[in-house]
Scaffold this motif. Structure first.
Motif, mmCIF file in Angstrom:
data_model
loop_
_atom_site.group_PDB
_atom_site.id
_atom_site.type_symbol
_atom_site.label_atom_id
_atom_site.label_comp_id
_atom_site.label_asym_id
_atom_site.label_seq_id
_atom_site.Cartn_x
_atom_site.Cartn_y
_atom_site.Cartn_z
ATOM 1 N N TYR A 37 0.930 -1.176 0.009
ATOM 2 C CA TYR A 37 0.096 0.092 -0.100
ATOM 3 C C TYR A 37 0.915 1.275 -0.030
ATOM 4 N N ASP A 38 0.654 2.212 -0.702
ATOM 5 C CA ASP A 38 1.522 3.449 -1.109
ATOM 6 C C ASP A 38 1.347 4.259 0.559
ATOM 7 N N THR A 39 0.223 4.282 1.162
ATOM 8 C CA THR A 39 -0.037 4.792 2.321
ATOM 9 C C THR A 39 -0.760 3.767 3.268
ATOM 10 N N PRO A 40 -0.382 4.106 4.641
ATOM 11 C CA PRO A 40 -1.208 3.070 5.472
ATOM 12 C C PRO A 40 -2.863 3.152 5.509
ATOM 13 N N ALA A 41 -3.293 4.573 5.010
ATOM 14 C CA ALA A 41 -4.673 4.706 4.899
ATOM 15 C C ALA A 41 -5.380 4.000 3.923
ATOM 16 N N LEU A 42 -4.563 3.326 2.928
ATOM 17 C CA LEU A 42 -5.093 2.674 2.058
ATOM 18 C C LEU A 42 -5.661 1.124 2.367
ATOM 19 N N GLU A 43 -4.927 0.685 3.324
ATOM 20 C CA GLU A 43 -5.100 -0.694 3.796
ATOM 21 C C GLU A 43 -6.629 -1.157 3.964
ATOM 22 N N PRO A 44 -7.329 -0.416 4.968
ATOM 23 C CA PRO A 44 -8.762 -0.694 5.001
ATOM 24 C C PRO A 44 -9.643 -0.650 3.911
ATOM 25 N N ILE A 45 -9.274 0.150 2.950
ATOM 26 C CA ILE A 45 -10.017 0.365 1.651
ATOM 27 C C ILE A 45 -9.736 -0.845 0.711
ATOM 28 N N LEU A 46 -8.506 -1.152 0.371
ATOM 29 C CA LEU A 46 -8.035 -2.111 -0.544
ATOM 30 C C LEU A 46 -7.675 -3.508 0.077
ATOM 31 N N GLN A 104 -12.738 10.239 0.006
ATOM 32 C CA GLN A 104 -13.279 10.486 1.165
ATOM 33 C C GLN A 104 -12.369 10.533 2.530
ATOM 34 N N GLU A 105 -11.399 9.386 2.481
ATOM 35 C CA GLU A 105 -10.672 9.226 3.575
ATOM 36 C C GLU A 105 -9.349 9.858 3.246
ATOM 37 N N LEU A 106 -8.999 9.899 2.257
ATOM 38 C CA LEU A 106 -7.509 10.724 1.867
ATOM 39 C C LEU A 106 -7.785 12.200 1.856
ATOM 40 N N ALA A 107 -8.639 12.775 0.872
ATOM 41 C CA ALA A 107 -8.743 14.002 0.413
ATOM 42 C C ALA A 107 -10.110 14.950 1.235
ATOM 43 N N GLY A 108 -10.812 14.130 1.870
ATOM 44 C CA GLY A 108 -11.707 14.830 2.844
ATOM 45 C C GLY A 108 -12.974 15.262 1.961
ATOM 46 N N TYR A 109 -13.380 14.530 0.790
ATOM 47 C CA TYR A 109 -14.629 14.618 -0.067
ATOM 48 C C TYR A 109 -15.693 13.837 0.738
ATOM 49 N N SER A 110 -16.933 14.630 0.465
ATOM 50 C CA SER A 110 -18.152 13.926 1.113
ATOM 51 C C SER A 110 -17.951 12.591 -0.113
ATOM 52 N N LEU A 111 -19.109 11.519 0.482
ATOM 53 C CA LEU A 111 -19.384 10.562 -0.466
ATOM 54 C C LEU A 111 -19.914 10.990 -1.880
ATOM 55 N N GLY A 112 -20.880 12.024 -1.558
ATOM 56 C CA GLY A 112 -21.674 12.674 -2.891
ATOM 57 C C GLY A 112 -20.702 13.405 -3.620
ATOM 58 N N GLN A 113 -19.720 14.048 -3.343
ATOM 59 C CA GLN A 113 -18.615 14.657 -3.992
ATOM 60 C C GLN A 113 -17.755 13.749 -4.651
ATOM 61 N N ALA A 114 -17.475 12.609 -3.861
ATOM 62 C CA ALA A 114 -16.566 11.326 -4.356
ATOM 63 C C ALA A 114 -17.205 10.851 -5.700
ATOM 64 N N ASP A 115 -18.663 10.430 -5.710
ATOM 65 C CA ASP A 115 -19.229 10.109 -6.663
ATOM 66 C C ASP A 115 -19.119 11.015 -7.919
ATOM 67 N N LEU A 116 -19.159 12.273 -7.907
ATOM 68 C CA LEU A 116 -19.180 13.295 -9.044
ATOM 69 C C LEU A 116 -17.558 12.894 -9.363
ATOM 70 N N LEU A 117 -16.564 12.801 -8.552
ATOM 71 C CA LEU A 117 -15.220 12.766 -8.945
ATOM 72 C C LEU A 117 -15.134 11.491 -9.682
ATOM 73 N N ARG A 118 -15.637 10.465 -9.056
ATOM 74 C CA ARG A 118 -15.656 9.070 -9.914
ATOM 75 C C ARG A 118 -16.343 9.261 -11.265
ATOM 76 N N ARG A 119 -17.643 10.027 -11.479
ATOM 77 C CA ARG A 119 -18.057 10.112 -12.781
ATOM 78 C C ARG A 119 -17.079 10.993 -13.720
ATOM 79 N N ALA A 120 -16.676 11.854 -13.233
ATOM 80 C CA ALA A 120 -15.581 12.810 -14.057
ATOM 81 C C ALA A 120 -14.321 12.062 -14.289
ATOM 82 N N MET A 121 -13.875 11.271 -13.652
ATOM 83 C CA MET A 121 -12.894 10.312 -14.232
ATOM 84 C C MET A 121 -13.302 9.262 -15.312
#
Length: 1537
Positions: free
Chosen positions: A800-809, A827-844
């Motif tokens: 894992y590139d950072t320990p914060a990723l372990e519970p996610i991956l 959400q966990e690494l950059a402070g997005y809300s999950l709704g905002q994170a969904d917009l990020l996912r769709r944009a990607m």
């Protein structure tokens, strides 16, 4: 000389082949004038004396040609060669003439006056009469290209007026708005005189053009269209058309603009008939109804009829003060599409372009510009009239208002209890449901994580106004569960909703599985989410019926879908209309590669980076193929047919009925389902609630399995509900790891999926979820699939590139696999809300650059603020961008992965019940049934033929029969595969000629007890529902075997011919007694047996009240029970009435059918071989070292590979090539599946006499994975036959070598020469290559007279060294060693690093050891054919040279592992004994009888293979010998046992 004309293509051929001629053609009558311009553009034809009568018309045609034209000396038509790419030519250019030979020549010396435009300025023009490809197989214009062309021509608006439908209306609106063009919705409708509700086989139908002027007009047009389809269909079959009448048109006239129509309309038809008064009355009626919104439509396609009509319309316009409007009946977009459109008409009508009597257009029906429209009509109408008529199109467009059709969601009304609104009732239902799910008595007991999430979800649902939506879906699911209709665990992102879980809409716990509600719905997402639900396939109609009753007939409909002409299909269709043979069309279509079920586009195939260079080369080299492909390209993607969406259902609110919003029709005539004319996306754009209610056969299969387990004796298991099955069953995961995936949901798709599942070896439910996400194009191409597998099994470290990723991956071993993981990272690494994170996912996922850059900065800065290194944050963002395209929706993986687990669980734990249910669900799909039958045999499950005493309607479990013991390699859990219950019995409904009514009658009669004899069966069944033909079919397929009394007494097989011979007498006697009972003349037999007519009529056993006479006599049963016990024999009855027709004393014995005849009847009546398969009998007699390709394993073989199959010919279709040679298309089958095979003329010439239906043959040839049998995808692979031999006569040539002999180069060369006996293609400097080695795909070796006729040569190497080693993980099923792509690449790189570059280039193969004669012998093989012209002569030559060789039958009785002795008393033979012949084998010589010419080398071991073949990997070595000396290759087609 480059020529241009109004129809001349800018790029190549532009006219139908029927018009492409350089031969002078006289114009026989005036109507031929319309073809003069076509003829000249395609080469031209001069005017002759036969055409003088229409000279003026020809001149008119030439003058009206938009490219400019005239008549020169000698009456030749002249056209200009100057222009601007095929449009508006003829100004300032040079003239050309057609000479007497029909050849174009420089016409500069020819006197001709070009036509010039009479318009100083052009009036605006709007095309109002336009057909698209939604006029199925009549229009060729695809809407995107049509709108683009209108934009190029500067048109301010464009109409769409398809024949009788509004299919493309919403798509037109969306495209036109994007192009800033006004859309005009219209319909070319059919009008009849009379009652449109009274259906006629034939009635005169007239066309009328109807346009929607505004929203009211749109609604009325929708109503008219719907009524025409639901109530006004006239004619039958392909001639059926949706019709209205004038009265209906008047009723819904508001907001409509009507034009008089084309030549087939009311007014033009009256004018052509010379009935001016009728025309006058018709125009007057329309004007009275529509006033200024009625126009008379003039068209000029160059026909004499157009002139008659247009002049009459001009007069009517003056007399009745009605405006003229100029239109062109457009059916294709560009003039260059004329030939392709002509081909499309031939596809529709089943004609060829060369046919003279067929539907034809003039070639002028394309989207014309204003200038082209102004240059029409000039030979018969005044210029002022033309100008006004053209300009009136813009006037009509100006009348059309903008349609307000696209809308926000309109949800249906849901009735809630008093005191509640929709939101409050949803909240109550959700909390109650969650408490029930978690076994909590109140909200206070609900765990906090669930309570908090439920409250949040309800808040979002309420704020978005979607409470009614959830209630509607909840109500539907509740109905299904109450009616015990199986409901799926969920589908799509809705599986992430806790509210849906609480309501019972889904069965997957989103909290337990880490699913996100925000992936489904959030504050930032305003669109209506999709809650897709699966139901039992057989009972889905009950669900739709309930929805229809609840919300109203006019508010619920299913959704239409359209089928397009794909590249493979259009090549075949166009090939047919061009007159190409089936073989030619099929061969070209097979060159189209199919990637994951989708054939490549033709444009890509002819490009420089073509995925099939062979296809491109054919187009370049062959002008006919180039023309063929060019025509097909113009039709590719065109709509061909319509169907019904598998899941889509639309529901409208009470205030917005479908009848005014969406045009409707029936799926099949007047009795089919109600279907929208708009596709799924268009329905959703209207704001209507679109729901996915999918019928899933796997749920049906699961339900049937539960029923069989509950009803079958011997199980003794109370199965928990599907959603409560244990999720850690070891048998289930063991079954998946073995790759036994037949019938397992989502996993039985291909050999590639099987390989991934076996490599991954799932050990928990989450692994199954991951498989569904991993086996997709993105992860496979990116290497994520094999990376995941290696990490799971510890071959690669999880980092894992950072320990914060372990519970996610953690659950995906550090691999970014799911979209939810991207959201959680944000959400966990950059402070997005999950709704905002969904917009990020769709944009990607959509690669929106501007949005991506904004998110990049926000993500990186947010991660840095949370102690993530900036470099790591930037790296993670790039990884997210890269993998967002591949990541999958975990909610969907979890929901469908659970169904996968359930099907695997049932198969592993209740194999007999599950396979019986699976077979029942596959009825109607012969390929699947055959596949599952083979799977049953592999699992050790016996399949029994139908039986009138044991079978049900479908496949059932026969508890009286036990499944046979399976092979050890197929066992589950320590070899215990066989079920405690019985075998699988075919259902009676599967028998042809036995309908459902007959089956019901038999089962009703059987309810009183089993049938004991044929006479009893005929007596007890209702003969009005069961025909004699049905009973004959049952007898032929073995369903009446249980009624053969002699067989029951002796224990022998039933005599089916005997039963059929007795049927006439039994049937006649049963009918006679039935008539007697009907007339009240029952016999003593009826009275004694308690068989009153009342009982017979009902087909069952008598009740106590029905029995006439005493029931008991001295304690003995009377009636049917007595008959069954045999006590009836003691009764004083006349012999003629007591004996059955099949009793020994009354029956003359007849010889039974042969085994082959029985199998033939089974195949004919059941569609399959049940008691045994003709090929299976042969395979049991094969030596173990020779295993031919199983047809079901074709997808494990690379394209072009040489294959050998043992099959039965189920169908033989002989065809003639263009050169008059005979060829054949075969359908072959073995125990596992079926496939097409193609026998070309050179092979047919030698083997044609062997090609008879039901013949058992051994075939070898090359596998063509690119299609066969006219299919669209990979599933239709075919064999290109190189040779055929009668299976029973196939022989094997065995050559015996020591290790030293096999490794000696001189011996190798000598054997090669002796096997061929003449020099041919010495393909290399040494080894076993060169002469006779024919690699896959052909290309050398043998001439026509030396093609192989026997495919097997065995080279047996004696005394191999011990302590052999084997490559890891041998591929189960065909012998190819299995390892992941990534692992192979790494090994190759590792070998290269060690300097072993030559070895690293070698492929992966397999070798097997097998004791042929003694323990010190082995047989090995490689995948190259060695063609031997004459096996016997080759053996004799080898013997004279000092080698030991012999010829034996390939299929033989006895021990398969040893070669039998050849007995000289079998037939005349010449015996030759070579030195060193193995004495322990008992073989004394070489058998010479039979057809032993030619053989194929499949078995070999030699050191020089590595250098010669270059595609061999070291997988076995021996002590004392260099490993590279034992490199061998094996065909991947044959399993080595």
């Amino acid at each position: 000389m480059a020529l241009s004309a109004c129809l001349l293509l800018q790029q190549g051929i532009c006219f139908p082949p029927r018009l492409q001629t350089t031969t002078p053609m006289p114009l026989r009558k005036a109507r031929d004038c319309c073809f003069c311009i076509l003829g000249h553009a395609a080469g031209g034809f001069p005017l002759t004396s036969a055409a003088n009568e229409c000279r003026e018309n020809v001149l008119g045609c030439a003058k009206r040609c938009p490219v400019g034209g005239g008549v020169g000396k000698g009456g030749y038509i002249l056209l200009s060669s100057a222009g601007n790419g095929g449009q508006h030519q003829g100004r300032g250019g040079r003239w050309h003439a057609v000479d007497a030979a029909g050849v174009w020549s420089d016409g500069s010396d020819v006197a001709a006056e070009p036509m010039t435009s009479s318009f100083s300025t052009l009036p605006p023009y709007v095309p109002l009469h336009v057909h698209s490809d939604f006029s199925l197989l009549d229009g060729a214009s695809q809407l995107p290209g049509l709108v683009q062309r209108a934009k190029e021509l500067g048109m301010e608006a464009v109409a769409l007026t398809d024949h009788g439908v509004l299919y493309g209306s919403l798509q037109l609106v969306k495209l036109c708005r994007a192009a800033d063009i006004k859309p005009i919705i219209g319909n070319e409708m059919y009008v009849i005189h009379g009652d449109y509700r009274e259906r006629h086989k034939w009635i005169k139908r007239y066309h009328v053009l109807v346009l929607a002027k505004n929203n009211v007009g749109y609604q009325n047009l929708v109503r008219l269209t719907t009524i025409s389809h639901l109530e006004g269909m006239q004619g039958y079959g392909i001639f059926a058309r949706p019709c209205i009448n004038r009265e209906l048109l008047e009723k819904y006239s508001e907001g409509l603009i009507v034009c008089s129509g084309c030549r087939a309309a009311e007014v033009p038809q009256a004018l052509l008939n010379g009935d001016m008064q009728e025309a006058h009355r018709t125009v007057a009626w329309y004007k009275e109804v529509f006033g200024a919104d009625y126009y008379l439509e003039i068209q000029d396609h160059g026909t004499p009829e157009n002139r008659v009509i247009n002049r009459g319309l001009e007069r009517l316009a003056e007399d009745l003060d009605v405006k003229l409007v100029a239109t062109n009946d457009s059916h294709f977009t560009y003039c260059r599409d004329a030939a392709a459109h002509d081909a499309l008409l031939c596809i529709q009508t089943g004609k060829k372009l060369s046919d003279t009597k067929r539907m034809k257009y003039t070639g002028q029906e394309y989207l014309k510009s204003s200038e082209e429209m102004c240059q029409l009509f000039q030979d018969h109408l005044p210029v002022s009239t033309i100008r006004t008529a053209v300009g009136n199109t813009a006037e009509i467009a100006a009348k059309v208002e903008e349609y307000a059709l696209l809308s926000e969601p309109r949800l249906p009304n849901f009735v809630v209890p008093p005191g509640h609104d929709e939101s409050s009732f949803l909240e109550v239902a959700a909390w109650q449901g969650l408490c029930d799910k978690l076994n909590c008595k109140s909200r206070a007991q609900v765990p906090k994580i669930y309570a908090t999430r439920l409250a949040k979800e309800l808040s979002v649902i309420h704020s978005q106004g979607f409470s009614a939506y959830f209630l509607v879906v909840w109500d539907i699911v509740q109905f299904a569960r109450c009616k015990k209709i199986p409901v799926g665990p969920g589908r799509g992102s809705a599986a992430g909703s806790l509210v849906a879980f609480a309501l019972g809409i889904i069965s997957i716990d989103p909290v337990r599985h880490g699913l996100l509600f925000e992936r489904f719905l959030n504050e930032e997402r305003k669109s209506l989410p999709d809650i897709d639900t699966d139901f039992c396939f057989e009972r889905r109609d009950e669900v739709i019926e309930y929805v229809t009753k609840k919300y109203g007939d006019g508010r619920v409909a299913q959704i239409v879908t359209f089928n397009r002409l794909t590249s493979k299909a259009v090549l075949k269709d166009v090939g047919r209309v061009l007159g190409k043979s089936y073989a030619e069309a099929d061969a070209l279509a097979k060159l189209v590669p199919v990637v994951r079920g989708k054939p490549a586009k033709l444009a890509a195939l002819v490009g420089e980076n073509s995925p099939s260079m062979e296809f491109r080369q054919r187009c370049i080299e062959n002008p006919e193929v180039r023309e063929w492909v060019a025509m097909a390209m113009r039709l590719e993607g065109t709509h061909k047919t319509f169907g019904v969406h598998a899941a889509g259902v639309v529901i409208s609110p009470a205030s917005f009925p479908l009848s005014g919003a969406v045009p409707l029709q029936r799926a099949l005539g007047n009795e089919g389902a109600l279907v929208t004319q708009y596709a799924m996306d268009d329905v959703e754009a209207l704001g209507l609630l679109k729901m996915d209610l999918l019928g899933l056969k796997n749920l049906t299969c699961i339900a049937k399995t539960y029923e069989l387990v509950a009803s079958a004796a011997g199980y003794g298991v109370d199965l928990p509900p599907m959603e409560n099955l244990p999720c850690d069953d070891a048998k289930t995961f063991a079954l998946l790891a073995r790759g036994e995936l037949d019938g397992v949901f989502q996993l039985e798709t291909s050999s590639g999926m099987r390989k991934v599942v076996m490599d991954l070896a799932p050990s928990c439910l989450e692994d199954i979820f991951a498989i569904l996400a991993l086996y997709r194009p993105g992860p496979l191409d990116a290497g994520l699939t094999f990376e995941f597998i290696d990490r799971k099994h510890g071959r690669k470290e999880v980092q894992y590139d950072t320990p914060a990723l372990e519970p996610i991956l953690r659950e995906t071993y550090g691999v970014l696999l799911y979209q939810e993981q991207i959201m959680r990272m944000a959400q966990e690494l950059a402070g997005y809300s999950l709704g905002q994170a969904d917009l990020l996912r769709r944009a990607m996922g959509k690669k929106k650059a501007a949005e991506m850059e904004a998110h990049r900065n926000r993500f990186v800065e947010g991660a840095v603020q949370r102690d993530v290194d900036r470099a790591v944050a930037e790296k993670l963002f790039e990884q997210m961008v890269k993998f967002a395209e591949y990541c999958f929706n975990k909610s969907h993986s979890a929901a469908y992965g659970y169904i996968t687990y359930v099907t695997a669980y049932l198969k592993a734990n209740f194999p007999v019940a599950y396979m019986a249910a699976l077979l029942s669900c596959a009825t109607g799909n012969p390929d699947k049934v055959q596949q599952y039958i083979a799977a049953c045999q592999g699992m050790g499950i016996q399949l029994l033929p139908p039986c009138v005493n044991s079978s049900g309607t479908e496949f059932t479990i026969d508890c009286c029969r036990k499944s046979f013991a399976p092979k050890e390699k197929n066992t589950i859990a320590n070899g215990e595969r066989s079920s405690r219950v019985g075998a699988i019995r075919f259902g009676l409904v599967a028998v042809r000629h036995v309908g459902e009514a007959a089956v019901e009658a038999i089962l009703e009669a059987r309810s009183g007890g089993d049938f004991q004899s044929l006479s009893e069966l005929c007596e007890r069944v209702d003969t009005s529902r069961v025909s004699k033909r049905a009973l004959e079919a049952l007898a032929h397929c073995g369903a009446l075997d249980c009624l053969d009394q002699r067989a029951r007494r002796t224990g022998g097989p039933a005599n089916r011919r005997q039963l059929i011979s007795c049927l006439d007498d039994a049937w006649s006697r049963a009918n006679r007694r039935a008539k007697e009972r009907a007339t009240g003349q029952g016999s003593l037999f009826d009275i004694v047996l308690g068989g009153g007519g009342e009982r017979r009529q009902h087909g069952g056993d008598p009740s106590p009240q029905q029995v006439k006479g005493p029931v008991l006599t001295e304690g003995k049963a009377i009636g049917w029970e007595a008959e069954k016990s045999g006590e009836v024999e003691n009764m004083m009855l006349p012999r003629a009435e007591t004996s059955s027709a099949e009793d020994d004393a009354a029956v003359v014995p007849v010889e039974d059918f042969s085994n082959d005849e029985k199998l033939k009847f089974e195949k004919e009546l059941l569609g399959f071989y049940v008691s045994e398969h003709p090929v299976g009998v042969l395979l049991d007699r094969l030596p173990k070292w020779f295993q031919p390709l199983r047809l079901s394993d074709w997808d494990e073989v690379s394209d072009g590979s040489l294959v050998t199959v043992v099959v039965v010919l189920s169908e033989v279709k002989e065809k003639m090539t263009k050169t008059g040679k005979r060829m054949a298309i075969l359908q072959v089958e073995d125990c596992t599946g079926r496939m097409d095979a193609v026998v070309f003329p050179n092979v047919f010439e030698r083997c044609g006499t062997l090609l008879a239906e039901d013949a058992r043959v051994l075939i070898w040839g090359t596998l063509d994975r690119r299609g066969g049998g006219g299919g669209e995808g990979d599933a239709n692979a075919a064999i290109m036959v190189k040779g055929v031999v009668e299976a029973e006569k196939a022989e094997v040539l065995c050559i015996y070598l020591t290790v030293e002999d096999a490794s000696d180069l001189a011996n190798q060369q000598q054997i090669r020469y002796l096997l061929t006996n003449e020099k041919r293609h010495h393909g290399g400097s040494g080894g076993w290559g060169g002469v006779g080695l024919e690699k896959a795909g052909g290309g050398g070796g043998w001439g026509r007279d030396t093609l192989p006729t026997t495919p097997v040569v065995a080279i047996i190497v004696e005394q191999p060294p011990s302590n052999a080693w084997m490559a890891e993980e041998a591929y189960q099923g065909n012998g190819v060693a299995r390892r992941g792509v990534q692992q192979r690449r790494q090994e190759r790189h590792h070998q290269e690093d060690k300097g072993e570059r030559e070895l690293a280039e070698l492929g992966k193969m397999w070798v097997s050891e097998f004791n042929v004669h003694a323990e010190d012998s082995m047989v090995v093989r490689f995948g190259v054919n060695f063609n031997v012209r004459d096996a016997l002569q080759a053996a004799e030559r080898l013997g004279r040279a000092g080698f030991t060789a012999a010829v034996f039958p390939l299929f033989r009785d006895g021990e398969c592992g040893r070669l039998p002795a050849a007995r000289s008393d079998d037939r005349d033979e010449t015996v030759y004994a070579g030195p060193g012949f193995p004495s322990e084998s008992g073989v004394t010589g070489v058998r010479t009888g039979g057809d032993s010419r030619n053989a194929t080398l499949l078995l070999l071991s030699a050191a020089m293979l590595e250098r010669q073949l270059g595609k061999i990997v070291l997988i076995r070595g021996y002590r004392g010998i260099r490993r590279q000396d034992w490199c061998v290759a094996v065909t991947p087609l044959i399993e080595v046992l």
